[in-house]
Design a protein around this motif. Structure first.
Motif: not given
Length: 801
Positions: A624-632, A645-657, A715-720
């Protein structure tokens, strides 16, 4: 200009093909043989293939990423290179990224391509690109350090803490260090990274308060040695880094600089401490809790508990997309001593799969020299065929391929074994399989004898692992004629009943793995060299959960939900959400193509609700980390988004990797910073992510507040797509929801066995609330159903209104 900024390229080059520098500081010119290393004293030992001609092609600047890897590969092919080493990559690789395609084409064009697997850790599918390329030898890293310098730190209470003396600095036993824990906030915030001067300047009473002390930080983001440099620059007597795993960090050796600080010689001890920093009883936690006290240090060498085990950072496979086996083989990659750029004749110690790859590139050069008439595919095959899994502690195929590289075997072997039809792969890749019945698959291994004598092998299965399975070998002995071919058919059978079980929050990652081993019938067959061909399958057994709800009539109507699992191979769960958003399928197959979004909520405590957004996509992802799901989310009804509310790779946000685990974060649209709510439920090889957050995370000071008194959201949503070109998917429409009192009953749950039925859930509608926050209906999530639409059943409630 091939000169690099931080010494990475020079270090890699030295490992692959360096001449060596003797203890006297002179370049070693040979001879090279079995006693060369043991018969001399070294500042920098010789590389694996020290007589190879080396060409450096620079693709990086001093910082940031690169877009010229394909150009460099083209250059190498155009100029008739024999071996390419690429100690680089980006996580979550697939076979069809541009760099991976170029690497595959280079292998087809006659160049042996060796690539590091990546440094993102053990989670499935995190292995990087271009290491994901067909035909490339992708290299994992093990820790070859048997013992290392160490110390015992005695605190005011409890047993002494054993730590690394990572840079081997000298100190007198009995030295007392006052402890100063660097924090993100004072006095009791989390342990800081120590990656910038600003973090040190924030210490209370700075700068005098750090002088003469042991500064404690935690590992992540920046280069490890930067902490030791910053500590010494700020007057510290020692630096201690708590690891972000339960083990020790890599040994560094002499520290002469970092990318963050430039050249700097560290003379104070740099102690490596076992994590986790957030634990309560770990060594790191004890040191953290001793803040303000003292630590008495005693010299005490340490045995490495991970000797010959996988490096904690070494990226695991399989490959994203088709679940083909990667990495290919393993090599030393922790605390590697090689050429130090800008030192004249000095050494540098680095760790990473970047350091493992050139070991294999050197072995490939030696193998090519030994077999000058072989094509690149055969050379690469020999290197992979002769890896030794018995030399890797805690061996697992999807972390280390065939095992530790053995140049003394790949240079001798005359027979090469390949699986799969394209012959670019050594492994028998059975891929990914969604199963509602027992699996059976058949493939062939082709052996080619390049030698002048026939070779006979005994054929057997070795090291079966993962889900229970049976491997049928159609031959137990095979003779490969001189200059000829032989073929062995293999049938893999996996019972669906034992292929894998859910972990309680959706399907777990399961694999079926092992090795087909070809053992010479005699010492004269193939020079006594055994060959190994891995086989690999990722199975996902399926449920067949379906829900029906009767017609809802009148005011505040209700109806029973009937849940069945008619044709499922395993039990499945029905998890009831309020269906809020729906979208059409976009062209192509993209794992961020959102189909629907639903919500559910529960009481967390007297004032707080747990709110969960379920995002279902049309197509499967590997990770799932290939994606980002943003719920505004608009919490005050003014038409302006207040939180995301953002679903995204935990490491990418907290450590940059990237780490390969999806986290659920909350961002404000009015103030900086993110709060991590929980890890998301986002299984591998799935198409639904559940993003939990607390209502209190959408209530910041002087900002709109979600609360029981203000319970409704819009709410509405965008995915990357974060990996394959950054495609954005804007989900159609918006939805309303009452977090404390939903218009439609939700949060119901049922587990149904194969062939079973459940009537325990009653669906009801609050007609008054429906008028304010209407829904499209129910969204029933079943993570064990077939990926895509099967995981989220969308039910129009047919409300009579």
């Amino acid at each position: 200009n091939p000169l690099d900024c931080a010494g990475h390229g020079s270090h890699v080059a030295g490992t692959a093909a360096g001449s060596g520098v003797t203890a006297g500081g002179t370049t070693y010119s040979g001879p090279y043989g079995g006693t060369t290393v043991s018969g001399n004293s070294w500042i920098v030992g010789p590389g694996v293939a020290p007589k190879a001609d080396l060409y450096a092609i620079r693709v990086f600047g001093c910082q940031g990423s690169t877009e010229v890897v394909v150009d460099a590969i083209d250059w190498a092919v155009d100029h008739d290179m024999d071996v390419i080493n690429m100690s680089l990559g980006s996580s979550l690789g697939s076979k069809d990224s541009p760099d991976a395609i170029a690497a595959t084409n280079a292998a087809k064009s006659g160049v042996v391509v060796v690539i590091s697997a990546g440094n993102a850790g053990p989670n499935p599918y995190i292995v990087g690109s271009p290491g994901s390329a067909d035909g490339a030898i992708t290299v994992a890293a093990i820790d070859p350090t048997q013992t290392f310098p160490g110390a015992l730190l005695s605190l005011s209470a409890g047993a002494p803490i054993p730590v690394q003396n990572s840079n081997g600095a000298t100190f007198a036993s009995g030295t007392i260090y006052p402890i100063a824990v660097l924090r993100t906030s004072y006095p009791n915030g989390p342990v800081a990274l120590g990656c910038s001067q600003a973090e040190y300047a924030a210490f209370p009473g700075f700068p005098a308060s750090l002088v003469g002390k042991m500064i404690v930080t935690t590992r992540n983001v920046c280069s490890r040695v930067a902490r030791a440099i910053f500590a010494q620059q700020n007057g510290a007597a020692a630096s201690a880094m708590i690891d972000n795993t339960t083990g020790y960090p890599p040994v560094e050796g002499p520290i002469t600089g970092s990318a963050e600080t430039g050249p700097f010689n560290v003379t104070i001890p740099f102690f490596g401490v076992r994590g986790l920093p957030t634990g309560s009883t770990s060594d790191g936690a004890r040191l953290r809790n001793a803040d303000g006290g003292t630590a008495t240090a005693t010299n005490a060498p340490l045995a490495n508990p991970n000797y010959l085990g996988f490096a904690s950072f070494s990226s695991a496979g399989p490959r994203s997309g088709d679940s083909a086996l990667k990495p290919s083989v393993t090599a030393p990659g922790v605390s590697t001593v090689s050429t130090g750029f800008g030192t004249g004749n000095g050494a540098l110690t680095l760790s990473g799969t970047s350091m493992a790859a050139p070991h294999v590139a050197g072995a490939a050069a030696l193998t090519r020299q030994a077999h000058p008439n072989w094509n690149a595919i055969a050379v690469a095959g020999a290197v992979v065929n002769t890896g030794d899994p018995s030399l890797v502690a805690g061996y697992r195929i999807s972390r280390g391929g065939t095992g530790l590289v053995q140049a003394n075997k790949s240079t001798v072997s005359q027979v090469v074994a390949h699986g799969d039809d394209q012959r670019l792969a050594v492994a028998l890749n059975f891929g990914f399989e969604e199963m509602n019945r027992d699996f059976s698959g058949r493939k062939s291994i082709v052996l080619r004898n390049h030698g002048s004598s026939a070779a006979t092998f005994n054929v057997s299965q070795a090291l079966p692992a993962g889900s229970p399975h049976t491997l049928s070998l159609h031959k137990t002995s095979v003779t490969v004629p001189a200059r000829g071919l032989a073929e062995v058919d293999v049938t893999l059978m996996v019972p669906v009943a034992t292929a894998g079980v859910s972990n309680g929050s959706g399907p777990s990652f399961h694999e079926v793995a092992g090795i087909v081993q070809f053992t010479p019938a005699s010492a004269s067959d193939n020079g006594g060299v055994s060959l190994r061909v891995p086989y690999y399958l990722v199975p996902r057994p399926l449920s067949d959960v379906s829900t029906q709800v009767g017609k809802l009539k009148g005011t505040n109507p209700s109806a029973i939900a009937t849940v069945t699992n008619r044709h499922g191979a395993i039990a499945g769960d029905a998890d009831f959400y309020v269906w809020g958003l729906a979208d059409r399928r976009n062209p192509g197959r993209l794992s961020n193509d959102v189909r629907s979004v639903g919500t559910q909520s529960f009481a967390w405590d007297a004032k707080t609700q747990l709110l969960v957004f379920a995002v279902n996509t049309f197509d499967r992802w590997s990770n799932a980390s290939t994606n980002e799901f943003d719920v505004y989310v608009d919490v005050d009804g003014d038409g302006i988004d207040d939180y995301i509310v953002v679903g995204v790779d935990q490491g990418a946000v907290t450590t940059g990797a990237f780490s390969g685990l999806m986290g659920s974060f909350v961002f404000s649209t009015r103030s900086p910073g993110a709060s991590l709510a929980f890890l998301a439920t986002a299984p591998t090889d799935s198409s639904t992510a559940e993003l939990p957050v607390l209502s209190s995370q959408m209530c910041r000071a002087a900002e709109p507040c979600l609360s029981a008194a203000n319970p409704r959201i819009t709410y509405h949503a965008v995915a990357y797509d974060l990996i394959s070109g950054g495609t954005t998917n804007v989900v159609a429409g918006s939805a309303k929801y009452n977090v404390w009192a939903s218009a439609v009953s939700q949060g119901g749950f049922a587990t149904v066995e194969p062939g079973g039925k459940d009537h325990s859930n009653v669906i009801s509608v609050n007609s008054t609330e429906w008028k304010r926050t209407p829904a499209k209906g129910l969204m029933v999530v079943t993570l064990d159903n077939k990926s895509g639409e099967g995981e989220a059943q969308l039910i129009d409630l047919d409300v009579d209104r």
